[in-house]
Design an enzyme around this catalytic site. Sequence first.
Site, PDB file in Angstrom:
ATOM      1  N   GLU A   9       0.802  -1.225   0.000  1.00  0.00           N
ATOM      2  CA  GLU A   9       0.000   0.000   0.000  1.00  0.00           C
ATOM      3  C   GLU A   9       0.835   1.276   0.000  1.00  0.00           C
ATOM      4  O   GLU A   9       0.546   2.219  -0.725  1.00  0.00           O
ATOM      5  CB  GLU A   9      -0.932   0.065   1.233  1.00  0.00           C
ATOM      6  N   ASP A  82      -1.901  -5.060   3.791  1.00  0.00           N
ATOM      7  CA  ASP A  82      -1.961  -5.347   5.237  1.00  0.00           C
ATOM      8  C   ASP A  82      -2.714  -6.638   5.557  1.00  0.00           C
ATOM      9  O   ASP A  82      -3.655  -7.015   4.846  1.00  0.00           O
ATOM     10  CB  ASP A  82      -2.622  -4.179   5.977  1.00  0.00           C
ATOM     11  N   ASP A  84      -5.211  -7.758   7.223  1.00  0.00           N
ATOM     12  CA  ASP A  84      -6.529  -7.684   7.844  1.00  0.00           C
ATOM     13  C   ASP A  84      -7.584  -7.639   6.741  1.00  0.00           C
ATOM     14  O   ASP A  84      -7.264  -7.763   5.553  1.00  0.00           O
ATOM     15  CB  ASP A  84      -6.631  -6.462   8.766  1.00  0.00           C
ATOM     16  N   GLU A  86      -9.427  -5.225   5.543  1.00  0.00           N
ATOM     17  CA  GLU A  86      -9.286  -4.129   4.586  1.00  0.00           C
ATOM     18  C   GLU A  86      -8.125  -4.397   3.635  1.00  0.00           C
ATOM     19  O   GLU A  86      -8.226  -4.131   2.435  1.00  0.00           O
ATOM     20  CB  GLU A  86      -9.079  -2.800   5.325  1.00  0.00           C
ATOM     21  N   TYR A 300       2.194  -5.758  13.505  1.00  0.00           N
ATOM     22  CA  TYR A 300       1.019  -5.095  12.946  1.00  0.00           C
ATOM     23  C   TYR A 300       0.198  -4.444  14.048  1.00  0.00           C
ATOM     24  O   TYR A 300      -0.038  -5.025  15.103  1.00  0.00           O
ATOM     25  CB  TYR A 300       0.167  -6.092  12.165  1.00  0.00           C
ATOM     26  N   ARG A 302      -2.989  -3.194  14.111  1.00  0.00           N
ATOM     27  CA  ARG A 302      -4.448  -3.314  14.237  1.00  0.00           C
ATOM     28  C   ARG A 302      -4.776  -4.746  14.652  1.00  0.00           C
ATOM     29  O   ARG A 302      -4.839  -5.646  13.825  1.00  0.00           O
ATOM     30  CB  ARG A 302      -5.143  -2.946  12.925  1.00  0.00           C
ATOM     31  N   HIS A 346      -4.098 -11.980  14.619  1.00  0.00           N
ATOM     32  CA  HIS A 346      -2.723 -11.507  14.707  1.00  0.00           C
ATOM     33  C   HIS A 346      -2.199 -11.686  16.122  1.00  0.00           C
ATOM     34  O   HIS A 346      -2.917 -12.062  17.031  1.00  0.00           O
ATOM     35  CB  HIS A 346      -2.636 -10.020  14.331  1.00  0.00           C
TER      36      HIS A 346
END
Length: 694
Positions: A9, A82, A84, A86, A300, A302, A346
């Site tokens: 990203e 990432d 997750d 999203e 990570y 989140r 995670h």
Amino acid sequence: MAKNLVIVESPAKAKTIKKFLGSNYEVIASNGHVRDLPKSQMGIDVDNDFEPKYITIRGKGDILAALRKAVKKADKIYLATDPDREGEAISYHLMKALKLENKDYKRITFNEITKNAVKNSIKQARDIDMNLVDAQQARRVLDRLVGYKISPVLWAKIKRGLSAGRVQSVALKLVCDREKEINDFIPQEYWTLDANLTGGKLKKPITFKFTGDGKNKEEISGRAALDEILSGLQDGEYVVKSIKESERNKKAPLPFTTSTLQQEASSKLNFATSKTMRIAQQLYEGVDIKGRGTIGLITYLRTDSTRISEEAVAAADKYITDNFGDIYIGDSNGRAKTDKKIQDAHEAIRPTDVTLSPVMVKEQLSRDQFRLYQLIYNRFLASQMAGAVYSVKSVKVSCGDATFQTSASKIAFDGFLAVYNLDNDRGETVAGINNLAEGDVLELDGFEEKQHFTQPPARYTEALLVKTLEELGIGRPSTYAPTISTILARRYITKEQKKLYVTAIGDAVNQSMEQAFPVIIDVNFTANMESLLDKIGEGTVDWKVVVRNFYPDLDEAVKKAEAELESIKIEDEVSEEVCDVCGRNMVIKYGPHGKFLACPGFPECRFTKPFYEKIGVTCPKCGGDVVIKTTRKGRRYYGCINAPECDFMSWAMPSNEKCPECGKYMIVKGNKLVCSDQECGYTCNNKAAETADK
């Protein structure tokens, strides 16, 4: 020429990963999402089974062109967004936008941006997980349906430019409900009593707290109750009844999740949630460390899991042994039972390399980066250490039926406190306590009597609001910061000295939502929806089934609200105030800070002035009208219309009633009237409120 293409990203992430891979790899950043729902329309085809209409995001044309050019040259493509929902959705949209269906492409994820993690992820490359994509797609579609269906209702009822959201409206409701609790709260008087005792081997008096009759703790409700207790204590004999020595254990804290990191960074570093996430993202994506190159310093950011990998536990154990000794290694290793609301996808947030202490990397970090890294590092290290042990001595003194107590504690073994102290608790000492023995007769050196009043519930801070959202199961780690940022940016709430207050416009929006869309802002409904999104991610529920079941109730509520609006025929309310420029009667409108007066001749006449809503109460200082006002940040209060000549103001709504005991004005607390002088504390029923209820 590179045979392998890795798409991430952000440019910072691309720079870090590029250094780990050889010349056979090219790493390019997509700069986040490349496709999304259009802003100009809802973008959901309700008649075609809620099919979303994705378009290329404006301004991403050049980036996509560069990516397509790189795709043509590559033999294999890795989508490394990432780890997750999203991130999975971004990979899916990249696949669609770059037309990779007939290409050799794979999805790779890593919880930390380190050389080993990135290289291992390539060995474990997989297909895109459509369950995770669908979970994110369902969230996006539900949020779009709520926002684009409800917002026009708010525009018609209040003012254009307002917005509603599935999670943001619930967060706003929580702050509004707390505001009401505080406004309706009636303080209750109570007293505390301490006895200063001396004698025996004591060189100076020790303070003992009154604890009741020895069986039940006695609350001293008022001055009369205190005087009754004191009457039996003046000439009594004070005897040391018992001395107990014990140990108290304090467990090591768990490593950080997104929520607890935001809370702790707020209380210890005074960071807003958005600032915490921005800096944590920088630490995760990579920092150039002298002698190590560019590496990600933390895992990570989140996550709602407190799990730690076996490799990280082993590395922490070795570091603790080398620097503190075997006795400091914890038994639980920071592991906790997984709550049903936790996805556990995670690990917890931790340093990627425990040997990289904050001091070692301080020169390469900005001040805020260093402070946050130090917080994360110390918390992780503490989570892997043994608990602290306190030696506690408690002394009870009796005088007739009354009991007084004091205690002292000291750290017998510091354990995790050697690196991380949650509340600066280093124990408390009481001078002379070791000179006491059971049976000692002490002398009274005087009493300390203190009057107190119970306090209302604490106002929300960003940290407390995040904690509440997490406890209620509303939103997920990636949503906390943007949710709070949105309602702050919309001026629905304001922040003063870290505390959150509802603005006039926020109160109006919340009242409209409660009236027209009670289900949407119901806490249990929203938490249940989060649970359904989790099940979509697990592959046990179809995302369109969730949307199909949700939409009819939303559509019915919107139609009902629109019908009510049509019957009400909302128009600008005409006031008695006359425009200073053209003489027209001014109308009441809503602005960013609440109501204001505007000339109806706009745009020919643009004259405006503040709108002061009278509440039918006269100022207790000058006899003028008391009106509703707002601070610069939008917080509501009550002031005199004759300001600045008259400086009367009150956060609570005043009344015309006078206190029969002290003569001061009374304030409204729900269905009660309370004296504005807390020292007086007089309370009575609000007859006006009772009449209105009837």
